[in-house]
Design a protein around this motif. Structure first.
Motif, PDB file in Angstrom:
ATOM      1  N   MET A   1     -30.701  20.500 -48.665  1.00 66.43           N
ATOM      2  CA  MET A   1     -32.074  20.837 -48.326  1.00 66.43           C
ATOM      3  C   MET A   1     -32.918  20.779 -49.597  1.00 66.43           C
ATOM      4  O   MET A   1     -32.484  21.204 -50.654  1.00 66.43           O
ATOM      5  CB  MET A   1     -32.132  22.234 -47.719  1.00 66.43           C
ATOM      6  CG  MET A   1     -31.351  22.377 -46.427  1.00 66.43           C
ATOM      7  SD  MET A   1     -32.023  21.416 -45.094  1.00 66.43           S
ATOM      8  CE  MET A   1     -33.168  22.555 -44.411  1.00 66.43           C
ATOM      9  N   SER A   2     -34.105  20.251 -49.458  1.00 67.09           N
ATOM     10  CA  SER A   2     -35.009  20.116 -50.590  1.00 67.09           C
ATOM     11  C   SER A   2     -36.354  20.731 -50.265  1.00 67.09           C
ATOM     12  O   SER A   2     -36.791  20.725 -49.122  1.00 67.09           O
ATOM     13  CB  SER A   2     -35.226  18.639 -50.926  1.00 67.09           C
ATOM     14  OG  SER A   2     -34.028  18.026 -51.295  1.00 67.09           O
ATOM     15  N   VAL A   3     -36.998  21.254 -51.300  1.00 68.30           N
ATOM     16  CA  VAL A   3     -38.347  21.781 -51.184  1.00 68.30           C
ATOM     17  C   VAL A   3     -39.254  20.779 -51.897  1.00 68.30           C
ATOM     18  O   VAL A   3     -39.102  20.538 -53.093  1.00 68.30           O
ATOM     19  CB  VAL A   3     -38.473  23.179 -51.837  1.00 68.30           C
ATOM     20  CG1 VAL A   3     -39.898  23.679 -51.749  1.00 68.30           C
ATOM     21  CG2 VAL A   3     -37.517  24.161 -51.182  1.00 68.30           C
ATOM     22  N   LEU A   4     -40.160  20.168 -51.145  1.00 61.18           N
ATOM     23  CA  LEU A   4     -41.091  19.195 -51.697  1.00 61.18           C
ATOM     24  C   LEU A   4     -42.476  19.804 -51.774  1.00 61.18           C
ATOM     25  O   LEU A   4     -42.925  20.441 -50.826  1.00 61.18           O
ATOM     26  CB  LEU A   4     -41.162  17.959 -50.797  1.00 61.18           C
ATOM     27  CG  LEU A   4     -39.899  17.157 -50.775  1.00 61.18           C
ATOM     28  CD1 LEU A   4     -39.636  16.639 -49.380  1.00 61.18           C
ATOM     29  CD2 LEU A   4     -40.040  16.015 -51.745  1.00 61.18           C
ATOM     30  N   TRP A   5     -43.124  19.575 -52.900  1.00 64.53           N
ATOM     31  CA  TRP A   5     -44.517  19.998 -53.041  1.00 64.53           C
ATOM     32  C   TRP A   5     -45.154  19.184 -54.149  1.00 64.53           C
ATOM     33  O   TRP A   5     -44.614  19.093 -55.249  1.00 64.53           O
ATOM     34  CB  TRP A   5     -44.612  21.503 -53.329  1.00 64.53           C
ATOM     35  CG  TRP A   5     -46.017  21.925 -53.479  1.00 64.53           C
ATOM     36  CD1 TRP A   5     -46.907  22.160 -52.482  1.00 64.53           C
ATOM     37  CD2 TRP A   5     -46.724  22.096 -54.697  1.00 64.53           C
ATOM     38  NE1 TRP A   5     -48.136  22.475 -53.011  1.00 64.53           N
ATOM     39  CE2 TRP A   5     -48.040  22.434 -54.379  1.00 64.53           C
ATOM     40  CE3 TRP A   5     -46.376  21.981 -56.021  1.00 64.53           C
ATOM     41  CZ2 TRP A   5     -48.998  22.676 -55.338  1.00 64.53           C
ATOM     42  CZ3 TRP A   5     -47.329  22.217 -56.981  1.00 64.53           C
ATOM     43  CH2 TRP A   5     -48.623  22.571 -56.615  1.00 64.53           C
ATOM     44  N   TRP A   6     -46.276  18.584 -53.842  1.00 65.47           N
ATOM     45  CA  TRP A   6     -47.013  17.686 -54.733  1.00 65.47           C
ATOM     46  C   TRP A   6     -46.043  16.627 -55.232  1.00 65.47           C
ATOM     47  O   TRP A   6     -45.523  15.872 -54.423  1.00 65.47           O
ATOM     48  CB  TRP A   6     -47.695  18.466 -55.859  1.00 65.47           C
ATOM     49  CG  TRP A   6     -48.766  17.687 -56.563  1.00 65.47           C
ATOM     50  CD1 TRP A   6     -49.865  17.110 -55.982  1.00 65.47           C
ATOM     51  CD2 TRP A   6     -48.837  17.390 -57.956  1.00 65.47           C
ATOM     52  NE1 TRP A   6     -50.618  16.488 -56.944  1.00 65.47           N
ATOM     53  CE2 TRP A   6     -50.016  16.634 -58.167  1.00 65.47           C
ATOM     54  CE3 TRP A   6     -48.045  17.681 -59.041  1.00 65.47           C
ATOM     55  CZ2 TRP A   6     -50.412  16.179 -59.416  1.00 65.47           C
ATOM     56  CZ3 TRP A   6     -48.445  17.233 -60.288  1.00 65.47           C
ATOM     57  CH2 TRP A   6     -49.614  16.494 -60.464  1.00 65.47           C
ATOM     58  N   ASN A   7     -45.767  16.517 -56.519  1.00 62.50           N
ATOM     59  CA  ASN A   7     -44.812  15.534 -57.044  1.00 62.50           C
ATOM     60  C   ASN A   7     -43.496  16.186 -57.455  1.00 62.50           C
ATOM     61  O   ASN A   7     -42.736  15.599 -58.208  1.00 62.50           O
ATOM     62  CB  ASN A   7     -45.407  14.810 -58.267  1.00 62.50           C
ATOM     63  CG  ASN A   7     -46.461  13.818 -57.858  1.00 62.50           C
ATOM     64  OD1 ASN A   7     -46.412  13.256 -56.772  1.00 62.50           O
ATOM     65  ND2 ASN A   7     -47.438  13.600 -58.713  1.00 62.50           N
ATOM     66  N   PHE A   8     -43.241  17.368 -56.973  1.00 57.70           N
ATOM     67  CA  PHE A   8     -42.044  18.094 -57.380  1.00 57.70           C
ATOM     68  C   PHE A   8     -41.055  18.198 -56.229  1.00 57.70           C
ATOM     69  O   PHE A   8     -41.437  18.367 -55.077  1.00 57.70           O
ATOM     70  CB  PHE A   8     -42.410  19.507 -57.853  1.00 57.70           C
ATOM     71  CG  PHE A   8     -43.454  19.513 -58.933  1.00 57.70           C
ATOM     72  CD1 PHE A   8     -43.226  18.872 -60.142  1.00 57.70           C
ATOM     73  CD2 PHE A   8     -44.664  20.132 -58.739  1.00 57.70           C
ATOM     74  CE1 PHE A   8     -44.190  18.863 -61.146  1.00 57.70           C
ATOM     75  CE2 PHE A   8     -45.639  20.135 -59.735  1.00 57.70           C
ATOM     76  CZ  PHE A   8     -45.396  19.502 -60.940  1.00 57.70           C
TER      77      PHE A   8
END
Length: 86
Positions: A1-8
């Motif tokens: 599982m990944s947390v994506l936000w803006w370019n991160f």
């Protein structure tokens, strides 16, 4: 599982908040070469906690696991690989 936000991309909300801070202070990320303009500031992180989303392996992109599961467009094996079935 990944947390994506803006370019991160991180594993947790906190990892993305830390990455934003490191971007803003220049402590971790290098210079972007070839961009003709001022350095872009990362937007403020939302007040709400960022949440991980499942990987929709069959389509090759990140998506909301609940939406993917309810859409019923993925094979059983792809849903299992993405953690969408128990």
């Amino acid at each position: 599982m990944s947390v994506l936000w803006w370019n991160f991309v991180g594993r947790t909300d906190e990892e993305n908040r830390t990455a934003r801070e490191q971007w803003m202070t220049g402590d971790r990320f290098g210079e972007v070469k070839g961009y003709d303009g001022d350095r872009l500031d990362a937007p403020e992180v939302p007040v709400t906690q960022l949440k991980a989303r499942g990987w929709c392996a069959e389509l090759g992109f990140l998506c909301r696991s609940d939406a993917a599961q309810s859409a019923g467009v993925f094979s059983e094996s792809a849903r299992a690989r993405a953690g969408l079935v128990s």
